[in-house]
Design a protein around this motif. Structure first.
Motif, PDB file in Angstrom:
ATOM      1  N   GLU A 153       0.813  -1.216   0.000  1.00  0.00           N
ATOM      2  CA  GLU A 153       0.000   0.000   0.000  1.00  0.00           C
ATOM      3  C   GLU A 153       0.848   1.268   0.000  1.00  0.00           C
ATOM      4  N   GLN A 154       2.075   1.183   0.527  1.00  0.00           N
ATOM      5  CA  GLN A 154       2.938   2.360   0.539  1.00  0.00           C
ATOM      6  C   GLN A 154       3.259   2.839  -0.876  1.00  0.00           C
ATOM      7  N   PHE A 155       3.205   1.915  -1.841  1.00  0.00           N
ATOM      8  CA  PHE A 155       3.542   2.264  -3.219  1.00  0.00           C
ATOM      9  C   PHE A 155       2.314   2.548  -4.082  1.00  0.00           C
ATOM     10  N   ALA A 156       1.126   2.433  -3.510  1.00  0.00           N
ATOM     11  CA  ALA A 156      -0.101   2.501  -4.312  1.00  0.00           C
ATOM     12  C   ALA A 156      -0.167   3.723  -5.237  1.00  0.00           C
ATOM     13  N   PRO A 157       0.131   4.937  -4.760  1.00  0.00           N
ATOM     14  CA  PRO A 157       0.026   6.089  -5.667  1.00  0.00           C
ATOM     15  C   PRO A 157       1.050   6.067  -6.800  1.00  0.00           C
ATOM     16  N   GLU A 158       2.140   5.322  -6.600  1.00  0.00           N
ATOM     17  CA  GLU A 158       3.208   5.292  -7.590  1.00  0.00           C
ATOM     18  C   GLU A 158       3.055   4.157  -8.593  1.00  0.00           C
ATOM     19  N   ILE A 159       2.079   3.272  -8.358  1.00  0.00           N
ATOM     20  CA  ILE A 159       1.835   2.156  -9.267  1.00  0.00           C
ATOM     21  C   ILE A 159       0.360   2.181  -9.669  1.00  0.00           C
ATOM     22  N   PRO A 160      -0.043   3.117 -10.527  1.00  0.00           N
ATOM     23  CA  PRO A 160      -1.454   3.216 -10.915  1.00  0.00           C
ATOM     24  C   PRO A 160      -1.911   2.023 -11.747  1.00  0.00           C
ATOM     25  N   LEU A 161      -3.053   1.465 -11.355  1.00  0.00           N
ATOM     26  CA  LEU A 161      -3.686   0.368 -12.080  1.00  0.00           C
ATOM     27  C   LEU A 161      -5.096   0.792 -12.463  1.00  0.00           C
ATOM     28  N   ASN A 162      -5.709   0.067 -13.396  1.00  0.00           N
ATOM     29  CA  ASN A 162      -7.115   0.324 -13.730  1.00  0.00           C
ATOM     30  C   ASN A 162      -7.796  -0.993 -14.069  1.00  0.00           C
TER      31      ASN A 162
ATOM     32  N   SER B   5      15.145   7.305  -0.628  1.00  0.00           N
ATOM     33  CA  SER B   5      15.119   6.356  -1.733  1.00  0.00           C
ATOM     34  C   SER B   5      14.213   6.769  -2.882  1.00  0.00           C
ATOM     35  N   LYS B   6      13.690   8.000  -2.844  1.00  0.00           N
ATOM     36  CA  LYS B   6      12.767   8.409  -3.900  1.00  0.00           C
ATOM     37  C   LYS B   6      13.132   9.785  -4.456  1.00  0.00           C
ATOM     38  N   THR B   7      12.550  10.090  -5.598  1.00  0.00           N
ATOM     39  CA  THR B   7      13.045  11.219  -6.379  1.00  0.00           C
ATOM     40  C   THR B   7      12.335  12.535  -6.065  1.00  0.00           C
ATOM     41  N   GLU B   8      13.060  13.623  -6.312  1.00  0.00           N
ATOM     42  CA  GLU B   8      12.514  14.979  -6.264  1.00  0.00           C
ATOM     43  C   GLU B   8      13.545  15.885  -6.932  1.00  0.00           C
TER      44      GLU B   8
ATOM     45  N   ASP C 161      18.824  12.924 -10.676  1.00  0.00           N
ATOM     46  CA  ASP C 161      17.835  12.650  -9.632  1.00  0.00           C
ATOM     47  C   ASP C 161      17.636  11.137  -9.525  1.00  0.00           C
ATOM     48  N   GLN C 162      16.973  10.703  -8.462  1.00  0.00           N
ATOM     49  CA  GLN C 162      16.841   9.267  -8.190  1.00  0.00           C
ATOM     50  C   GLN C 162      16.183   8.527  -9.353  1.00  0.00           C
ATOM     51  N   LEU C 163      15.126   9.106  -9.897  1.00  0.00           N
ATOM     52  CA  LEU C 163      14.410   8.431 -10.978  1.00  0.00           C
ATOM     53  C   LEU C 163      15.317   8.216 -12.180  1.00  0.00           C
ATOM     54  N   LEU C 164      16.097   9.228 -12.512  1.00  0.00           N
ATOM     55  CA  LEU C 164      17.023   9.138 -13.639  1.00  0.00           C
ATOM     56  C   LEU C 164      18.222   8.261 -13.278  1.00  0.00           C
ATOM     57  N   GLY C 165      18.760   8.455 -12.070  1.00  0.00           N
ATOM     58  CA  GLY C 165      19.985   7.777 -11.680  1.00  0.00           C
ATOM     59  C   GLY C 165      19.833   6.278 -11.511  1.00  0.00           C
ATOM     60  N   GLN C 166      18.704   5.850 -10.947  1.00  0.00           N
ATOM     61  CA  GLN C 166      18.534   4.424 -10.680  1.00  0.00           C
ATOM     62  C   GLN C 166      17.668   3.719 -11.718  1.00  0.00           C
ATOM     63  N   ALA C 167      17.251   4.436 -12.759  1.00  0.00           N
ATOM     64  CA  ALA C 167      16.559   3.783 -13.870  1.00  0.00           C
ATOM     65  C   ALA C 167      17.565   2.964 -14.662  1.00  0.00           C
ATOM     66  N   ARG C 168      17.186   1.738 -14.995  1.00  0.00           N
ATOM     67  CA  ARG C 168      18.020   0.867 -15.835  1.00  0.00           C
ATOM     68  C   ARG C 168      17.369   0.809 -17.211  1.00  0.00           C
TER      69      ARG C 168
ATOM     70  N   PRO D 131       7.347  12.042  -4.045  1.00  0.00           N
ATOM     71  CA  PRO D 131       8.068  11.186  -4.997  1.00  0.00           C
ATOM     72  C   PRO D 131       7.262  10.821  -6.237  1.00  0.00           C
ATOM     73  N   LEU D 132       6.004  11.275  -6.318  1.00  0.00           N
ATOM     74  CA  LEU D 132       5.195  10.900  -7.477  1.00  0.00           C
ATOM     75  C   LEU D 132       5.746  11.556  -8.733  1.00  0.00           C
ATOM     76  N   PRO D 133       6.125  10.767  -9.740  1.00  0.00           N
ATOM     77  CA  PRO D 133       6.623  11.354 -10.986  1.00  0.00           C
ATOM     78  C   PRO D 133       5.466  11.925 -11.794  1.00  0.00           C
ATOM     79  N   PHE D 134       5.790  12.795 -12.732  1.00  0.00           N
ATOM     80  CA  PHE D 134       4.774  13.282 -13.658  1.00  0.00           C
ATOM     81  C   PHE D 134       4.371  12.154 -14.605  1.00  0.00           C
ATOM     82  N   ARG D 135       3.070  12.052 -14.860  1.00  0.00           N
ATOM     83  CA  ARG D 135       2.559  11.101 -15.842  1.00  0.00           C
ATOM     84  C   ARG D 135       2.178  11.884 -17.099  1.00  0.00           C
ATOM     85  N   PRO D 136       2.381  11.295 -18.278  1.00  0.00           N
ATOM     86  CA  PRO D 136       2.035  11.995 -19.517  1.00  0.00           C
ATOM     87  C   PRO D 136       0.603  12.522 -19.541  1.00  0.00           C
TER      88      PRO D 136
END
Length: 571
Positions: free
Chosen positions: A81-90, A315-318, A369-376, A558-563
């Motif tokens: 649940e801690q990740f729920a806003p960062e993993i959107p599902l439908n 551990s998260k980006t900004e 930033d974290q999102l860019l740095g730790q993205a593989r 830590p929520l990234p922008f979504r398109p």
């Protein structure tokens, strides 16, 4: 019907192996010829905690995270649940979970995603093997999803072997059984996640942090002084052995202050030097940054931004260190601030940062930033490189040598220590042209103006940033926010709304003329950034780099922008 792209999440508690599952899927996809990217979510625990691997595979290059994820694999349900806003599902998402694995997270149920329970272990396992494996079903899940996506089995096995490394034989055997079981289980299922076939090509699989390290080595960095800090630690872990192979040295200081001071010492001695940190560490380095400015000593500082202030979310980006990078320090201490525009651009920008520091004898801060740095990410091999530049050491007549000479050229010769008859002192006190400390108002003003002119004449040319599109509506952004902005612009263009995206590689000094040219014909301008205070927006306004009517789109990490979120702001 085959897909052009698919997005998958593996999530679970600490030790469940979400990252390993993600690495296997991404590695196999890369070997099959697909583009892809994996971003990571971690808990803040020092010894590890809940984690999630967010993977995308596509027949086309991919940078931005999707609006929603197609497949979610719950290795277990602890703290998801801690990740729920960062993993959107439908309601079009599919969730795989182990039988008897517990109740699905409320957010998953609320999303109306289809939830499929299944046995996630090898049915041929003995009871003892099941007990020993416990909840470690990650490799099974990687095999299951990889096969459902249509990845070549041999590529899945190669990716597994790479991730197993030198593990004990019983561990290797257990994991191989799990992968085989996952692949076989996929053959019994009806779900269709198959990607369209592609041609295999040789590409690089690299993280943003590794890319920065590679670029720094290309630029000639041979000394690194640093102190471990999330999310920059893995940059150092990759860099250390690579640096040794090139004859360089990496020293872990007792803290950030010691680290940056060692960097200045090495640079003073003639060796291109760098430190690696994040926001809290950069805060501690501020006084020494001032010393580097005053003494005109080159230094590269890599800042992998994370959530703040204070310890924040390690551990998260900004993207909230802009003010610190540009203005951090007492007195007037101008410096160069750069920002890579993608994982691939991390290589180019960090190499360029080394040349800029050496050429202008100044600290250069690189804002990742974290999102860019730790993205593989799967990227094309890096071919484009900036023009190499070295520091000016020519000395001429020793009788005329003045380390801080006032002349038409504000970059004065920096001779190496021990050069006969060319000794000088790198002092943080106000000094005259010879480097002798003085308290004269005229000397103080003259040296301040010399350093200001030096940074003002920094001319990035075409390297200042990039422009995509020709619309009358424009987004100005930087770092990891560029990718979702470009994706939003593509979607709007398909719908008949042209949008221009301007990505900044140079943050300071502001490339005012280039920015002015890039904004020609624009009627509406937005500045997009991931911080609450709209730091980039206010900074660009303050130096008259923007039209007065420019609007701000800013929110915290830590929520990234979504398109889809960005597109909604523009229409």
């Amino acid at each position: 019907m085959n897909r052009a792209a698919i997005s998958v999440v593996f999530a679970g508690s600490g030790g469940a192996g979400a990252m390993t599952a993600g690495a296997i899927l991404l590695g196999a996809g890369a070997r099959c010829g697909y583009y892809g990217v994996m971003t990571q979510l971690f808990g803040a625990q020092v010894r590890g905690g809940e984690s999630a691997a967010l993977i995308q595979l596509s027949i086309d290059p991919v940078d931005a995270q999707p609006d929603t994820y197609d497949v979610f694999v719950a290795l277990d349900w602890e703290k998801i649940e801690q990740f729920a806003p960062e993993i959107p599902l439908n309601d079009k998402s599919t969730v795989f979970t182990a039988k008897d694995g517990g109740k699905a997270a409320p957010s998953v149920v609320k999303s109306k995603a289809r939830i499929l329970e299944m046995e996630m272990t090898d049915p041929g396992m003995t009871q003892l093997e099941r007990a020993l494996r416990g909840k470690r079903i990650n490799v099974f899940a990687a095999g299951l999803i990889g096969a459902l996506v249509g990845l070549n089995e041999s590529n899945l096995w190669e990716a597994l072997n790479e991730n197993l490394g030198r593990m004990k034989s019983d561990v290797v055997a257990s994991n191989k059984k799990a992968l085989a079981a996952g692949i076989n289980a996929a053959k019994q299922r009806q779900e269709n996640f198959r990607l369209a076939p592609v041609r295999q090509n040789r590409r690089w699989l690299i993280t943003g942090n590794q890319a920065i390290a590679l670029g720094a080595l290309r630029g000639g960095v041979r000394f690194v002084g640093c102190y471990p800090i999330t999310p920059a630690t893995d940059l150092v872990e990759w860099l250390a052995p690579a640096l040794q192979k090139l004859g360089g040295k990496l020293v872990l200081g007792e803290d950030e202050l010691a680290s940056i001071n060692m960097v200045l010492g090495a640079s003073f001695g003639g060796v291109p030097a760098m430190t690696v940190t994040s926001g809290p560490g950069l805060s501690l380095m501020v006084e020494t940054i001032g010393l580097a400015v005053a003494a005109e000593v080159p230094a590269v500082l890599i800042n992998v931004m994370r959530g703040g202030p204070s310890t924040g979310i390690p551990s998260k980006t900004e993207q909230s260190d802009i003010n610190l990078a540009v203005y951090g320090g007492h007195g007037d201490a101008p410096r160069i601030v750069l920002a890579p525009m993608s994982v691939a651009d991390c290589i180019f920008t960090s190499e360029w940062a080394v040349y800029a520091a050496e050429a202008y004898q100044t600290p250069v801060i690189v804002l990742s930033d974290q999102l860019l740095g730790q993205a593989r990410q799967v990227i094309e091999p890096s071919a484009e490189r900036p023009r190499p530049v070295q520091r000016r050491t020519d000395s001429g007549d020793p009788k005329l040598f003045k380390r801080y000479m006032l002349s038409d050229d504000p970059v004065s010769p920096m001779t190496l220590p021990g050069t006969p008859e060319f000794a000088w002192v790198g002092d943080g006190l106000t000094h005259n042209e010879m480097g002798v400390p003085v308290s004269s108002a005229s000397a103080h003003a003259a040296q301040m103006q010399k350093r200001a002119r030096k940074i003002a004449q920094f001319n990035p040319g075409k390297l200042w940033g990039e422009v995509w599109g020709e619309g009358e509506t424009t987004i100005i952004t930087f770092g990891s926010s560029i990718a979702p902005a470009r994706e939003a612009a593509k979607r709007l263009a398909t719908a008949g709304h042209s949008v221009r995206v301007i990505g900044l590689r140079v943050i300071s000094p502001v490339p005012a003329e280039a920015l002015k040219e890039a904004l020609k014909g624009v009627r509406r301008v937005f500045v997009l950034e991931q911080n609450l205070g709209a730091q980039l927006y206010h900074y660009l306004l303050s130096v008259k780099g923007l039209p007065v009517a420019t609007e701000s789109i800013a929110h915290t990490g830590p929520l990234p922008f979504r398109p889809a979120e960005i597109a909604a702001h523009l229409v």
